[in-house]
Design a protein around this motif. Structure first.
Motif: not given
Length: 516
Positions: A138-142, A154-162
């Motif tokens: 929720e904080e990330l979306q904000e 800023m793109e959201t809804g992703l999976t980081a290569p980490f």
């Protein structure tokens, strides 16, 4: 090799120390004097010298001695104070200005690197912010919504290569990474090529605020029209000290057994958070991890964050070899934005750049751009955004200064009897403690050879009691971040006077556990 303000060597200190070539003019008169030889001071000095100003840099130790030599060197517009907080504390216009300033700072670094042919390992990168639970999501979306309002994509809804497990990640481009000392030393060389002068091992002791300003150091006296404090926090006593809180952060560089080094910048959303990136140095790639930040002087055992960071890193990565472990200091501003501009209470010719939080590499260039224009044309588009005068001095501050600015009470002049103080006798080599001797608090450290180093427990800045930093072998003040060596020498401002050294009488002071 390069030195810094701690016992542990950072990854960057493989770089040889910078040796100045130019000498000060015989009249010692300059148009601008910059106090502090870190990335902020050198960046600003070069910009002003390039614009035609006659500039002098005064550094109390060596170039990059402070946070520049201890940073993890992320260049980002994804700032520690998120745009959601900036909008809440200020407004959307301010957030857009901050985002624009951060972007200009990265472009400024890249331009300098290209113009002066500085080989500093600069590489563009994306930044990833990773949420690990629903609350963080929720904080990330904000944060993403606010970041877009600030003018950054800023793109959201992703999976980081980490390797960090997470349920959602956001990505922002336009970030970068580099070798901070190689960059700073390259700027210093360019500054000298343009006629600038750098004086090392010169601590400013006093500034007489007349016209022109008179700057007195431990070696010389200089005159200047304008003065800039690029010292991480201004020395002496100023109300900005009450609007900036000192923090320490921990870092580690290591090699990986599988040689699978991530190319981008990565941040989780824990509190305190962790951050990661890689860097190639002299042909070898390293993974750099940081985190476990805490207010300066409050962690009873500063070895704990180091152990926690190493355990965290080993849990996530196939660590082959730990190459470096270190810590560094930064200052958090009261409202989330740095203070760049005229130093409150000191007229129209003394400037300051402080309160960069964890984004010192980015804000150092913001400061160079803003301060250069303030001195050249007395204005800049972001002047009001970072103006130190945006927060009014607290009520009663003048009385506070009158009560605290005096020289601290001198401690015992006689020799401390080493064999008569139980706490001192009980110290093992490598340990430190605060010892009460006849009503006086004495800070004592016993080195590995058994020699005792005793100094006053009272910080010379505003009389707070210092605390032991076992990781960096220093006495740290929890109030305003001053730090001292085991012998009381100032390592970090705002203190400008050493702790009083207290002689210890010869005598048996070994630990009961030692053999004799």
């Amino acid at each position: 090799m390069s030195t810094r303000d701690g016992a542990n060597r950072s990854l960057w200190q493989q770089q040889p120390a910078f040796e100045p070539a130019n000498k000060s003019s015989s009249d010692r008169a300059y148009e601008v004097i910059i106090v502090g030889g870190g990335i902020t001071g050198i960046s600003t000095a070069l910009s002003l010298q390039r614009a035609g100003k006659k500039c002098l840099v005064l550094e109390a130790a060596q170039l990059g001695y402070g946070t520049t030599g201890g940073t993890t060197a992320h260049l980002n517009t994804l700032l520690d104070t998120p745009y959601s907080t900036i909008i809440k504390n200020f407004n959307e216009d301010t957030a857009r200005h901050v985002a624009s300033a951060a972007s200009e700072a990265i472009a400024f670094i890249q331009q300098n690197m290209t113009s002066y042919h500085i080989d500093c390992g600069f590489e563009p990168a994306d930044a990833w912010l990773m949420a690990q639970d629903k609350k963080q999501q929720e904080e990330l979306q904000e944060i993403a919504v606010a970041t877009r309002k600030a003018g950054l994509m800023m793109e959201t809804g992703l999976t980081a290569p980490f390797n960090v497990p997470h349920i959602e990640a956001a990505r922002i481009s336009g970030q970068a990474k580099f070798h901070p000392l190689k960059y700073t030393f390259g700027l210093a060389a360019a500054f000298e090529n343009l006629g600038g002068v750098i004086q090392l091992e010169e601590r400013v002791l006093e500034v007489k605020e007349k016209s022109p300003l008179s700057v007195i150091t431990n070696r010389n006296e200089y005159s200047t029209t304008d003065l800039i404090y690029a010292t991480h926090i201004p020395p002496g006593v100023n109300w900005l000290h009450l609007r900036s809180s000192p923090w320490r952060s921990y870092a580690m560089a290591f090699t990986l057994a599988d040689n699978n080094y991530p190319a981008d910048l990565f941040y989780d959303m824990q509190d305190p958070y962790h951050y990661y990136r890689s860097q190639e140095v002299d042909g070898q790639t390293y993974l750099i991890a940081g985190g476990y930040d805490h207010p300066t002087g409050v962690e009873l055992n500063t070895n704990n964050p180091v152990r926690e960071l190493e355990a965290h890193a080993r849990h996530l990565f196939p660590v082959d070899q730990v190459v470096a472990k270190w810590s560094s200091q930064y200052y958090e501003p009261a409202d989330g934005l740095p203070y760049i501009g005229l130093l409150p209470g000191h007229g129209q010719h003394i400037y300051v750049a402080t309160g960069f939080g964890g984004n010192g590499m980015t804000y150092s260039s913001v400061a160079a751009l803003v301060l250069t224009d303030l001195i050249l044309v007395n204005d800049h588009p972001y002047r009001k955004v970072f103006d130190p005068f945006r927060v009014k001095p607290i009520a009663g501050f003048k009385n506070f200064l009158q009560q605290n600015v005096g020289v601290v009470k001198e401690l015992v002049k006689r020799l401390l009897p080493a064999d008569k103080i139980p706490e001192l006798v009980a110290l093992a080599p490598g340990e430190a403690g605060i010892v009460n001797f006849e009503g006086d608090a004495v800070a004592m450290y016993k080195d590995e050879s058994g020699e005792v180093h005793a100094v006053s427990h009272v910080c010379t800045h505003l009389k707070c009691g210092v605390q032991w930093n076992a990781t960096e072998l220093s006495w740290d003040c929890p109030c305003h971040g001053a730090r001292y060596s085991v012998d009381g020498r100032v390592l970090n401002g705002p203190a400008d006077k050493d702790l009083e050294a207290i002689p210890v009488a010869p005598g048996k002071s070994t630990s009961p556990n030692e053999t004799t």
